[in-house]
Motif scaffolding. Structure first.
Motif, PDB file in Angstrom:
ATOM      1  N   GLN A  21      48.495 -45.423  50.331  1.00 35.92           N
ATOM      2  CA  GLN A  21      49.019 -46.497  49.269  1.00 35.92           C
ATOM      3  C   GLN A  21      50.163 -45.592  48.496  1.00 35.92           C
ATOM      4  OE1 GLN A  21      48.702 -45.888  45.635  1.00 35.92           O
ATOM      5  NE2 GLN A  21      49.699 -47.268  45.001  1.00 35.92           N
ATOM      6  N   ARG A  22      49.896 -44.386  48.238  1.00 36.05           N
ATOM      7  CA  ARG A  22      51.146 -43.489  47.727  1.00 36.05           C
ATOM      8  C   ARG A  22      52.294 -43.418  48.549  1.00 36.05           C
ATOM      9  NH1 ARG A  22      51.398 -43.562  42.754  1.00 36.05           N
ATOM     10  NH2 ARG A  22      52.463 -41.587  42.648  1.00 36.05           N
ATOM     11  N   ALA A  25      54.027 -46.679  48.961  1.00 39.22           N
ATOM     12  CA  ALA A  25      54.636 -47.274  47.594  1.00 39.22           C
ATOM     13  C   ALA A  25      56.212 -46.303  47.485  1.00 39.22           C
ATOM     14  CB  ALA A  25      53.835 -46.802  46.388  1.00 39.22           C
ATOM     15  N   ALA A 120      49.414 -54.422  41.677  1.00 39.23           N
ATOM     16  CA  ALA A 120      49.729 -53.105  42.175  1.00 39.23           C
ATOM     17  C   ALA A 120      49.147 -52.035  41.173  1.00 39.23           C
ATOM     18  CB  ALA A 120      51.042 -52.995  42.367  1.00 39.23           C
ATOM     19  N   GLN A 124      46.185 -49.101  42.059  1.00 34.53           N
ATOM     20  CA  GLN A 124      46.390 -47.678  41.799  1.00 34.53           C
ATOM     21  C   GLN A 124      45.360 -47.151  40.946  1.00 34.53           C
ATOM     22  OE1 GLN A 124      48.216 -45.109  42.869  1.00 34.53           O
ATOM     23  NE2 GLN A 124      47.932 -43.715  41.096  1.00 34.53           N
TER      24      GLN A 124
END
Length: 217
Positions: A21-22, A25, A120, A124
């Protein structure tokens, strides 16, 4: 231009999903802001038979991987990979392995009732709560607190999670994933292109570029 469709198959118990995910992003932050994207978070339960209250993490991991020492070695590998992606793991704080179904339902609520940026942020925040802060993300009260931090109405969230709303949707999402050939997480589909695993941000950047070129033509 039509929005680039992104599907993120995930489970909050998976540390590589947070790292992926990071990296995604980071790739999204570098794209042309005039190229719209639409992100859908799709649950993929890894431990559907986990007790509702979760399990002691040391006991669960020792049983699953043969020893606590092996589990710690895997945690060290993940922690190192997380540093490069900006995902800070504090495994010394993580005491329980949770059942993640309630957290998945919270994400469903967010995507139905919130703005994309709020969903989003919640996505996170749940990873941070578990892997960095050691909070029990299988707990109703914990999830309501996290939702409040992301500007969701606590009474609406609590009522949704106390109901049976969304339960069938989670099972249906798992079945659909199987039909599409998704067998593990993280799996991210960018306009149909499949990216498996917590790939570096450049992999996601290239996929976004190709998708944008297809949309433009």
């Amino acid at each position: 231009m039509q929005a680039i469709q992104i599907e993120v198959y995930y489970d909050f118990i998976c540390p590589w999903c947070w790292i992926g995910q990071r990296n995604l992003a980071a790739a999204l932050a570098e794209r042309d802001p005039h190229e719209p994207v639409s992100i859908r978070y799709i649950p993929f339960e890894l431990n559907p038979t986990m007790p509702i209250e979760g399990m002691d993490r040391r006991m669960y991991r020792s049983q699953k991987f043969g020893s606590w020492a092996r589990s710690q070695g895997m945690d060290a590998q993940v922690t190192g990979a997380g540093l490069a992606a900006g995902a800070l793991f504090n495994y010394d704080k993580v005491m329980r392995t949770p059942n993640t179904r309630l957290a998945h339902r919270l994400m469903q609520f967010a995507q139905q009732h919130g703005e994309p940026q709020e969903s989003a942020a919640l996505y996170q925040a749940i990873y941070t709560a578990y892997f960095n802060e050691g909070r029990d993300i299988g707990s109703l009260d914990t999830l309501v607190e996290i939702a409040a931090q992301c500007a969701f109405d606590t009474s609406e969230v609590r009522a949704y999670l106390l109901s049976a709303a969304g339960l069938q949707d989670i099972d249906a999402a798992r079945e659909r994933a199987g039909r599409l050939g998704v067998q593990a997480v993280p799996t991210i589909r960018i306009d149909g292109d499949v990216i498996s695993g917590a790939q570096p941000s450049v992999v996601f950047s290239n996929a976004l570029l190709l998708a944008a070129q297809r949309k433009a033509s």
